[in-house]
Design a protein around this motif. Structure first.
Motif, PDB file in Angstrom:
ATOM      1  N   THR A  79       0.792  -1.225   0.000  1.00  0.00           N
ATOM      2  CA  THR A  79       0.000   0.000   0.000  1.00  0.00           C
ATOM      3  C   THR A  79       0.831   1.285   0.000  1.00  0.00           C
ATOM      4  N   THR A  80       2.101   1.224   0.340  1.00  0.00           N
ATOM      5  CA  THR A  80       2.913   2.440   0.484  1.00  0.00           C
ATOM      6  C   THR A  80       3.266   3.037  -0.869  1.00  0.00           C
ATOM      7  N   ARG A  81       3.057   4.343  -1.003  1.00  0.00           N
ATOM      8  CA  ARG A  81       3.458   5.066  -2.213  1.00  0.00           C
ATOM      9  C   ARG A  81       4.513   6.095  -1.838  1.00  0.00           C
ATOM     10  N   VAL A  82       5.481   6.264  -2.723  1.00  0.00           N
ATOM     11  CA  VAL A  82       6.653   7.064  -2.358  1.00  0.00           C
ATOM     12  C   VAL A  82       6.772   8.368  -3.134  1.00  0.00           C
ATOM     13  N   GLY A  83       5.917   8.579  -4.101  1.00  0.00           N
ATOM     14  CA  GLY A  83       5.964   9.816  -4.873  1.00  0.00           C
ATOM     15  C   GLY A  83       6.725   9.653  -6.171  1.00  0.00           C
ATOM     16  N   GLY A  84       6.233  10.289  -7.201  1.00  0.00           N
ATOM     17  CA  GLY A  84       6.868  10.180  -8.511  1.00  0.00           C
ATOM     18  C   GLY A  84       6.468   8.901  -9.220  1.00  0.00           C
ATOM     19  N   THR A  85       7.026   8.691 -10.410  1.00  0.00           N
ATOM     20  CA  THR A  85       6.750   7.491 -11.190  1.00  0.00           C
ATOM     21  C   THR A  85       8.051   6.772 -11.506  1.00  0.00           C
ATOM     22  N   PHE A  86       7.901   5.493 -11.880  1.00  0.00           N
ATOM     23  CA  PHE A  86       9.053   4.624 -12.069  1.00  0.00           C
ATOM     24  C   PHE A  86       8.969   3.902 -13.407  1.00  0.00           C
ATOM     25  N   SER A  87      10.140   3.616 -13.961  1.00  0.00           N
ATOM     26  CA  SER A  87      10.209   2.833 -15.194  1.00  0.00           C
ATOM     27  C   SER A  87      10.070   1.348 -14.916  1.00  0.00           C
ATOM     28  N   VAL A  88      10.523   0.911 -13.733  1.00  0.00           N
ATOM     29  CA  VAL A  88      10.424  -0.488 -13.355  1.00  0.00           C
ATOM     30  C   VAL A  88      10.235  -0.584 -11.847  1.00  0.00           C
ATOM     31  N   ALA A  89       9.372  -1.504 -11.452  1.00  0.00           N
ATOM     32  CA  ALA A  89       9.217  -1.883 -10.050  1.00  0.00           C
ATOM     33  C   ALA A  89       9.449  -3.379  -9.979  1.00  0.00           C
ATOM     34  N   TYR A  90       9.989  -3.853  -8.870  1.00  0.00           N
ATOM     35  CA  TYR A  90      10.308  -5.278  -8.825  1.00  0.00           C
ATOM     36  C   TYR A  90      10.229  -5.861  -7.422  1.00  0.00           C
ATOM     37  N   LEU A  91       9.890  -7.150  -7.397  1.00  0.00           N
ATOM     38  CA  LEU A  91       9.847  -7.989  -6.207  1.00  0.00           C
ATOM     39  C   LEU A  91      10.653  -9.244  -6.518  1.00  0.00           C
ATOM     40  N   VAL A  92      11.713  -9.510  -5.758  1.00  0.00           N
ATOM     41  CA  VAL A  92      12.568 -10.647  -6.046  1.00  0.00           C
ATOM     42  C   VAL A  92      12.546 -11.650  -4.889  1.00  0.00           C
ATOM     43  N   PHE A  93      13.133 -12.828  -5.146  1.00  0.00           N
ATOM     44  CA  PHE A  93      13.401 -13.831  -4.104  1.00  0.00           C
ATOM     45  C   PHE A  93      12.127 -14.185  -3.320  1.00  0.00           C
ATOM     46  N   ASN A  94      11.008 -14.419  -4.043  1.00  0.00           N
ATOM     47  CA  ASN A  94       9.751 -14.899  -3.443  1.00  0.00           C
ATOM     48  C   ASN A  94       9.076 -13.880  -2.525  1.00  0.00           C
ATOM     49  N   THR A  95       9.461 -12.616  -2.591  1.00  0.00           N
ATOM     50  CA  THR A  95       8.954 -11.641  -1.631  1.00  0.00           C
ATOM     51  C   THR A  95       7.463 -11.384  -1.792  1.00  0.00           C
ATOM     52  N   ILE A  96       6.885 -11.617  -2.972  1.00  0.00           N
ATOM     53  CA  ILE A  96       5.438 -11.465  -3.144  1.00  0.00           C
ATOM     54  C   ILE A  96       4.694 -12.368  -2.169  1.00  0.00           C
ATOM     55  N   ASN A  97       5.310 -13.496  -1.797  1.00  0.00           N
ATOM     56  CA  ASN A  97       4.663 -14.440  -0.883  1.00  0.00           C
ATOM     57  C   ASN A  97       4.620 -13.935   0.551  1.00  0.00           C
ATOM     58  N   ASN A  98       5.393 -12.883   0.866  1.00  0.00           N
ATOM     59  CA  ASN A  98       5.325 -12.299   2.199  1.00  0.00           C
ATOM     60  C   ASN A  98       3.988 -11.615   2.458  1.00  0.00           C
ATOM     61  N   LEU A  99       3.250 -11.330   1.396  1.00  0.00           N
ATOM     62  CA  LEU A  99       1.886 -10.838   1.540  1.00  0.00           C
ATOM     63  C   LEU A  99       0.996 -12.060   1.700  1.00  0.00           C
ATOM     64  N   THR A 100       0.414 -12.238   2.873  1.00  0.00           N
ATOM     65  CA  THR A 100      -0.169 -13.527   3.229  1.00  0.00           C
ATOM     66  C   THR A 100      -1.657 -13.654   2.931  1.00  0.00           C
ATOM     67  N   THR A 101      -2.231 -12.689   2.200  1.00  0.00           N
ATOM     68  CA  THR A 101      -3.613 -12.818   1.739  1.00  0.00           C
ATOM     69  C   THR A 101      -3.677 -12.464   0.258  1.00  0.00           C
ATOM     70  N   GLN A 102      -4.670 -13.011  -0.411  1.00  0.00           N
ATOM     71  CA  GLN A 102      -4.851 -12.676  -1.821  1.00  0.00           C
ATOM     72  C   GLN A 102      -5.177 -11.194  -1.978  1.00  0.00           C
TER      73      GLN A 102
END
Length: 246
Positions: free
Chosen positions: A97-120
């Motif tokens: 949910t956190t937004r940091v301001g501005g826009t980005f060309s690429v955002a990334y989640l590595v090393f299974n970190t998406i799984n740290n979010l424990t609900t769909q």
């Protein structure tokens, strides 16, 4: 452990780099940085769950402007103590949910970190959050394992992934809810310590649907950072979704 650090407090951060040493090897890091630097181009990169800077630091060394989001202050402190960290901005917060301001060309989640979010719901929120921060034509990259449920015989819910004289580690699965946990038993002399962390595993097709809900479309899916084809036998994938240029 402070509540805001989640499951990655000082006791984990203190030796995180050593415990994950295989993931810091150049042959693991460099191909990932190559892909991310190419996608970033002259733009900015956003790392969700930046941790101790395994990917962010070498990416910043390539001249890419990197901003990280990290829930654990203990992990962020380890990053800030490393050479080159002054080039990286870090925001403490929940990357769903956190937004940091501005826009980005690429955002990334590595090393299974998406799984740290424990609900769909949290995983869906993450895709929407990223989409809102990408510039048109920007990309969201996720590196995550394919759920290893084929190793579960009927009636079993645990799969070991590390057995040594000093550590036992195994995953447990709930196939009805896609909840899983990793469990670690570490033995030092006559003393044993136990630690576990919850995850939610997610399928490639499910991620594609989350991306569509966020207005992103699949651009590439590989078995890994070397860009080998993704197949039914692949144990992980690197997927790239693009925000339409229009």
């Amino acid at each position: 452990m402070r509540a805001e650090d989640g499951y990655f407090g000082e006791d984990i951060a203190a030796d995180y780099d050593e415990s994950a040493a295989d993931m810091f090897r150049p042959e693991v890091v460099d191909p990932a940085v190559d892909v991310l630097a190419e996608l970033a181009g002259a733009g900015r990169a956003l790392e969700l769950g930046i941790g101790t800077g395994r990917i962010a630091l070498p990416l910043a060394n390539r001249g890419v402007s990197v901003h990280g989001v990290e829930m654990s202050r203990a992990m962020a402190a380890r990053l800030s103590a490393k050479p080159g960290s002054d080039a990286i901005d870090v925001t403490i917060g929940d990357f769903a949910t956190t937004r940091v301001g501005g826009t980005f060309s690429v955002a990334y989640l590595v090393f299974n970190t998406i799984n740290n979010l424990t609900t769909q719901d949290a995983q869906v929120d993450c895709f929407r959050n990223v989409a809102a921060q990408l510039r048109p034509g920007g990309c969201f990259v996720v590196e995550v394992g394919v759920p290893d449920l084929r190793r579960l015989p009927p009636g079993q819910n645990a799969v070991p992934f590390r057995i040594s004289p000093t550590q036992w580690a195994f995953d447990t699965y709930d196939v009805a809810t896609q909840a899983m946990s990793s469990h670690y038993v570490t033995i030092a002399g006559e003393r044993a310590t136990y630690w576990s962390v919850p995850f939610r595993y997610v399928w490639p097709a499910e991620l594609d649907l989350m991306a569509r809900l966020a207005g992103l479309r699949l651009r590439d899916r590989w078995e890994g950072w070397s860009r080998a084809p993704f197949t039914g036998e692949s144990q992980q994938h690197v997927s790239i979704w693009e925000k339409p240029a229009d």
